[in-house]
Design a protein around this motif. Structure first.
Motif, PDB file in Angstrom:
ATOM      1  N   ALA A  43      -5.213  -0.164  -3.172  1.00  0.00           N
ATOM      2  CA  ALA A  43      -5.668   1.110  -2.615  1.00  0.00           C
ATOM      3  C   ALA A  43      -5.149   1.236  -1.184  1.00  0.00           C
ATOM      4  O   ALA A  43      -4.901   0.227  -0.514  1.00  0.00           O
ATOM      5  CB  ALA A  43      -7.186   1.173  -2.639  1.00  0.00           C
TER       6      ALA A  43
ATOM      7  N   ASN B 158       0.836  -1.189   0.000  1.00  0.00           N
ATOM      8  CA  ASN B 158       0.000   0.000   0.000  1.00  0.00           C
ATOM      9  C   ASN B 158       0.875   1.244   0.000  1.00  0.00           C
ATOM     10  O   ASN B 158       1.846   1.322   0.746  1.00  0.00           O
ATOM     11  CB  ASN B 158      -0.897   0.027   1.239  1.00  0.00           C
ATOM     12  CG  ASN B 158      -2.088  -0.899   1.095  1.00  0.00           C
ATOM     13  OD1 ASN B 158      -2.144  -1.705   0.170  1.00  0.00           O
ATOM     14  ND2 ASN B 158      -3.033  -0.793   1.987  1.00  0.00           N
TER      15      ASN B 158
ATOM     16  N   TRP C 290      -8.539  -3.322  -3.058  1.00  0.00           N
ATOM     17  CA  TRP C 290      -7.540  -3.749  -2.064  1.00  0.00           C
ATOM     18  C   TRP C 290      -7.023  -5.160  -2.349  1.00  0.00           C
ATOM     19  O   TRP C 290      -6.207  -5.687  -1.607  1.00  0.00           O
ATOM     20  CB  TRP C 290      -8.140  -3.671  -0.658  1.00  0.00           C
ATOM     21  CG  TRP C 290      -8.356  -2.258  -0.219  1.00  0.00           C
ATOM     22  CD1 TRP C 290      -7.457  -1.451   0.434  1.00  0.00           C
ATOM     23  CD2 TRP C 290      -9.528  -1.458  -0.401  1.00  0.00           C
ATOM     24  NE1 TRP C 290      -7.988  -0.212   0.663  1.00  0.00           N
ATOM     25  CE2 TRP C 290      -9.274  -0.185   0.156  1.00  0.00           C
ATOM     26  CE3 TRP C 290     -10.773  -1.690  -0.983  1.00  0.00           C
ATOM     27  CZ2 TRP C 290     -10.209   0.845   0.150  1.00  0.00           C
ATOM     28  CZ3 TRP C 290     -11.710  -0.665  -0.999  1.00  0.00           C
ATOM     29  CH2 TRP C 290     -11.419   0.580  -0.431  1.00  0.00           C
TER      30      TRP C 290
ATOM     31  N   VAL D 112      -8.057   7.027  -1.174  1.00  0.00           N
ATOM     32  CA  VAL D 112      -8.567   5.852  -1.879  1.00  0.00           C
ATOM     33  C   VAL D 112      -9.254   6.278  -3.169  1.00  0.00           C
ATOM     34  O   VAL D 112      -8.972   5.761  -4.252  1.00  0.00           O
ATOM     35  CB  VAL D 112      -9.553   5.061  -0.997  1.00  0.00           C
ATOM     36  CG1 VAL D 112     -10.238   3.961  -1.806  1.00  0.00           C
ATOM     37  CG2 VAL D 112      -8.837   4.479   0.210  1.00  0.00           C
TER      38      VAL D 112
ATOM     39  N   PHE E 262     -11.724   2.468   5.062  1.00  0.00           N
ATOM     40  CA  PHE E 262     -12.310   3.423   4.112  1.00  0.00           C
ATOM     41  C   PHE E 262     -13.788   3.624   4.423  1.00  0.00           C
ATOM     42  O   PHE E 262     -14.277   4.761   4.481  1.00  0.00           O
ATOM     43  CB  PHE E 262     -12.116   2.897   2.693  1.00  0.00           C
ATOM     44  CG  PHE E 262     -12.763   3.728   1.620  1.00  0.00           C
ATOM     45  CD1 PHE E 262     -12.405   5.047   1.419  1.00  0.00           C
ATOM     46  CD2 PHE E 262     -13.729   3.168   0.790  1.00  0.00           C
ATOM     47  CE1 PHE E 262     -12.995   5.816   0.410  1.00  0.00           C
ATOM     48  CE2 PHE E 262     -14.322   3.919  -0.218  1.00  0.00           C
ATOM     49  CZ  PHE E 262     -13.956   5.241  -0.403  1.00  0.00           C
TER      50      PHE E 262
END
Length: 223
Positions: A193, A41, A184, A71, A200
């Motif tokens: 993301a 990430n 993800w 994101v 999120f």
């Protein structure tokens, strides 16, 4: 077959191969570049609790949405929310190859390639092709590329453009939708993301609870 004819055919095949490689080389080079670094990430997401100290409700909402924006504005989301009828791909957000366009329902033009021709129910890492049962482009009304985070925020809240979702449905979509969650778990050499879908979703829920104020849209980003 004469030697002369064999030679001509060999030259023709060589020319075709050279042409294919000329078009493919940038793609192959970009994929090789993307594979140099390990998958990770690019950023973590701050927890909702880190915004509690912001007492002004609107300012807190804006700060929460800006964090969630890490994101929203990542390539994993932007690639499927293109400014044109053509999606983009990779972390560099280059035009999709092969050429495909949105078509009705965002699943490809009837006279061209449908999304599910290549994108199946799951990632196919052997070929680097991503997949999900819901694979499709976002509606044209939800085009994000080239827009500021403030503009995207207003757009997301607009029920005439977001598929008729009220705030509760919007939060559920962000926090639980399977295709959103693919961001993800993108497979291949794609950068996921930031954070997790759960984090999120918590940011979006807290943003909504704080009044869902949007980042300011400056004069140079209007229109």
């Amino acid at each position: 077959m004469s030697l002369l004819r064999q030679g001509v055919m060999a030259l023709g095949a060589g020319a075709i191969a050279a042409t294919v490689l000329a078009f493919a080389a940038p793609t192959l080079r970009d994929e090789a570049d993307a594979a140099v670094e390990p998958i990770k990430n690019p950023a973590v997401l701050k927890p909702v609790s880190s915004f509690d100290k912001i007492k002004d409700k609107n300012k807190r909402a804006v700060a929460l949405f800006e964090e969630a924006g890490k994101v929203i504005q990542s390539p994993r989301c932007m690639n499927c929310h293109p400014a044109t009828e053509r999606p983009t791909q990779t972390d560099r957000m280059r035009p999709h190859m092969p050429l495909v366009v949105r078509g009705d329902g965002g699943v490809g033009a009837a006279s061209g390639l449908a999304c599910n021709t290549c994108h199946h129910d799951a990632n196919f890492d052997a070929a680097g092709v991503p997949g999900n049962p819901k694979w499709a482009l976002a509606p044209a009304e939800m085009a994000w590329q080239g827009k500021s985070l403030g503009q995207i925020c207003v757009q997301i809240k607009d029920r005439e453009r977001n598929g008729g979702k009220d705030m509760a449905a919007l939060v559920k979509h962000m926090a639980e939708d399977e295709l959103v969650g693919w961001g993800w778990n993108p497979g291949g050499n794609r950068t996921p993301a930031p954070g997790t879908q759960k984090q999120f979703g918590e940011l979006i829920k807290a943003w909504a609870a704080a009044g869902a104020a949007c980042p300011k849209i400056t004069a140079d980003t209007k229109g």
